[in-house]
Design a protein around this motif. Structure first.
Motif, PDB file in Angstrom:
ATOM      1  N   VAL A   1       0.441  26.840  16.210  1.00  0.00           N
ATOM      2  CA  VAL A   1      -0.148  26.112  15.086  1.00  0.00           C
ATOM      3  C   VAL A   1      -0.595  24.724  15.527  1.00  0.00           C
ATOM      4  N   SER A   2      -1.543  24.177  14.773  1.00  0.00           N
ATOM      5  CA  SER A   2      -2.003  22.806  15.018  1.00  0.00           C
ATOM      6  C   SER A   2      -1.907  22.026  13.714  1.00  0.00           C
ATOM      7  N   ASN A   3      -1.936  20.706  13.818  1.00  0.00           N
ATOM      8  CA  ASN A   3      -1.746  19.857  12.649  1.00  0.00           C
ATOM      9  C   ASN A   3      -3.031  19.272  12.084  1.00  0.00           C
ATOM     10  N   LEU A   4      -4.107  19.327  12.855  1.00  0.00           N
ATOM     11  CA  LEU A   4      -5.405  18.823  12.402  1.00  0.00           C
ATOM     12  C   LEU A   4      -6.513  19.630  13.068  1.00  0.00           C
ATOM     13  N   PRO A   5      -7.683  19.728  12.444  1.00  0.00           N
ATOM     14  CA  PRO A   5      -8.819  20.383  13.097  1.00  0.00           C
ATOM     15  C   PRO A   5      -9.176  19.738  14.432  1.00  0.00           C
ATOM     16  N   SER A   6      -9.071  18.415  14.524  1.00  0.00           N
ATOM     17  CA  SER A   6      -9.394  17.734  15.785  1.00  0.00           C
ATOM     18  C   SER A   6      -8.393  18.097  16.876  1.00  0.00           C
ATOM     19  N   LEU A   7      -7.135  18.325  16.493  1.00  0.00           N
ATOM     20  CA  LEU A   7      -6.125  18.725  17.479  1.00  0.00           C
ATOM     21  C   LEU A   7      -6.311  20.178  17.897  1.00  0.00           C
TER      22      LEU A   7
ATOM     23  N   PRO B   1      -0.485  19.189   5.623  1.00  0.00           N
ATOM     24  CA  PRO B   1      -0.538  18.350   4.429  1.00  0.00           C
ATOM     25  C   PRO B   1       0.081  16.970   4.612  1.00  0.00           C
ATOM     26  N   GLU B   2       1.057  16.845   5.522  1.00  0.00           N
ATOM     27  CA  GLU B   2       1.672  15.540   5.745  1.00  0.00           C
ATOM     28  C   GLU B   2       0.701  14.544   6.377  1.00  0.00           C
ATOM     29  N   LEU B   3      -0.359  15.042   6.989  1.00  0.00           N
ATOM     30  CA  LEU B   3      -1.315  14.167   7.679  1.00  0.00           C
ATOM     31  C   LEU B   3      -2.579  13.904   6.866  1.00  0.00           C
ATOM     32  N   VAL B   4      -2.666  14.498   5.675  1.00  0.00           N
ATOM     33  CA  VAL B   4      -3.883  14.353   4.864  1.00  0.00           C
ATOM     34  C   VAL B   4      -4.111  12.899   4.461  1.00  0.00           C
ATOM     35  N   GLY B   5      -3.044  12.177   4.134  1.00  0.00           N
ATOM     36  CA  GLY B   5      -3.199  10.776   3.754  1.00  0.00           C
ATOM     37  C   GLY B   5      -3.794   9.936   4.860  1.00  0.00           C
ATOM     38  N   GLN B   6      -3.429  10.237   6.089  1.00  0.00           N
ATOM     39  CA  GLN B   6      -3.911   9.483   7.248  1.00  0.00           C
ATOM     40  C   GLN B   6      -5.267   9.987   7.736  1.00  0.00           C
ATOM     41  N   PHE B   7      -5.505  11.284   7.547  1.00  0.00           N
ATOM     42  CA  PHE B   7      -6.755  11.905   8.009  1.00  0.00           C
ATOM     43  C   PHE B   7      -7.353  12.734   6.870  1.00  0.00           C
ATOM     44  N   PRO B   8      -7.949  12.074   5.859  1.00  0.00           N
ATOM     45  CA  PRO B   8      -8.391  12.801   4.661  1.00  0.00           C
ATOM     46  C   PRO B   8      -9.757  13.476   4.798  1.00  0.00           C
ATOM     47  N   ASN B   9     -10.451  13.241   5.909  1.00  0.00           N
ATOM     48  CA  ASN B   9     -11.865  13.635   5.975  1.00  0.00           C
ATOM     49  C   ASN B   9     -12.182  14.593   7.119  1.00  0.00           C
ATOM     50  N   GLN B  10     -11.280  15.546   7.381  1.00  0.00           N
ATOM     51  CA  GLN B  10     -11.534  16.504   8.461  1.00  0.00           C
ATOM     52  C   GLN B  10     -11.850  17.907   7.936  1.00  0.00           C
ATOM     53  N   LEU B  11     -12.160  18.028   6.662  1.00  0.00           N
ATOM     54  CA  LEU B  11     -12.444  19.354   6.107  1.00  0.00           C
ATOM     55  C   LEU B  11     -13.721  19.948   6.692  1.00  0.00           C
ATOM     56  N   ASN B  12     -14.741  19.128   6.882  1.00  0.00           N
ATOM     57  CA  ASN B  12     -15.976  19.633   7.498  1.00  0.00           C
ATOM     58  C   ASN B  12     -15.717  20.128   8.914  1.00  0.00           C
ATOM     59  N   LYS B  13     -14.895  19.395   9.647  1.00  0.00           N
ATOM     60  CA  LYS B  13     -14.538  19.814  11.003  1.00  0.00           C
ATOM     61  C   LYS B  13     -13.766  21.132  10.970  1.00  0.00           C
ATOM     62  N   PHE B  14     -12.902  21.281   9.964  1.00  0.00           N
ATOM     63  CA  PHE B  14     -12.163  22.533   9.789  1.00  0.00           C
ATOM     64  C   PHE B  14     -13.134  23.694   9.582  1.00  0.00           C
TER      65      PHE B  14
END
Length: 243
Positions: free
Chosen positions: A33-39, A61-74
């Motif tokens: 598993v990964s924690n962000l699309p960038s990771l 979800p714990e990282l959404v506050g810090q990285f709220p704008n990676q949905l397009n990358k996902f």
């Protein structure tokens, strides 16, 4: 038996090269598993996939506050991954400020995965079990695993009705709250997870030894024959992985 570890943060291993070597040598099917699309994007470059190790595209979800704008990358990365996770919603007080954005992102991910066949999702549901169940009801076209589930029996029954699997680690079997839930699970919905390095962090112990220990402990706590449970676990793994 060849184990399936449905939830492992391989990228967080201190000795990553040796950890990956052990996965392949022990022939443990591992969802990394990964924690962000960038990771996820980075991990695909630095951690080679194999027959046994497959990357999962995540947005923790714990990282959404810090990285709220990676949905397009996902969304861009989605065609590169059959396995999706870690995703979900964390409703605990620590992450309440980002809750509305977490819900928005999770709903979008469910919708995106519903449009593409054969996705396998591993879902974080801390303090959000009812909300998770209500949301996934609308998106039936993927296989869903509840990772480290800690909800109540009513929520469990609803998620079982929706066809969900539940991945179990050793720490869950040491807690009276989660153990009472595990004991209500039908054997055909149980899968294993290490949740390395959170539920299991000792890199000097082979993952196969840890997963064997989890298997034996589940059989003991559920008062079922070990061989019967192992056979059912193998069936569950095959059903999850089949296309």
């Amino acid at each position: 038996m060849k184990y399936l570890d449905t939830h492992c943060h391989v990228d967080l291993a201190k000795n990553r090269k040796n950890f990956i070597k052990n996965i392949n040598e022990q022939q443990i099917y591992t969802i990394a598993v990964s924690n962000l699309p960038s990771l996820f994007e980075k991990n695909r470059v630095i951690i080679p996939e194999s027959k046994y190790l497959k990357h999962a595209l995540g947005y923790h979800p714990e990282l959404v506050g810090q990285f709220p704008n990676q949905l397009n990358k996902f969304e861009i990365q989605l065609t590169k991954a059959r396995y999706i996770g870690e995703i979900g919603i964390d409703g605990s007080n620590r992450y309440k400020a980002s809750l509305s954005r977490q819900i928005e992102i999770f709903e979008n991910i469910l919708w995106l995965c519903d449009e593409i066949p054969n996705k396998v999702l591993t879902i974080h549901s801390r303090k959000s079990e009812k909300l998770i169940a209500d949301m996934i009801m609308k998106y039936p076209n993927s296989k869903k695993i509840l990772h480290w589930f800690n909800g109540d029996i009513k929520q469990l029954e609803k998620l079982l009705d929706l066809g969900c699997y539940f991945s179990i680690n050793k720490s869950m079997l040491s807690s009276s709250n989660t153990l009472s839930v595990v004991q209500k699970l039908p054997l055909e919905r149980i899968l294993l997870e290490s949740d390395f390095p959170f539920a299991f962090s000792n890199e000097s112990i082979y993952l196969s030894e840890y997963l064997l220990d989890v298997t034996k402990t589940i059989a003991s706590k559920l008062h079922v024959n070990l061989d019967d449970f192992v056979n059912q676990l193998m069936v569950n793994q095959r059903k999850l992985l089949e296309v």
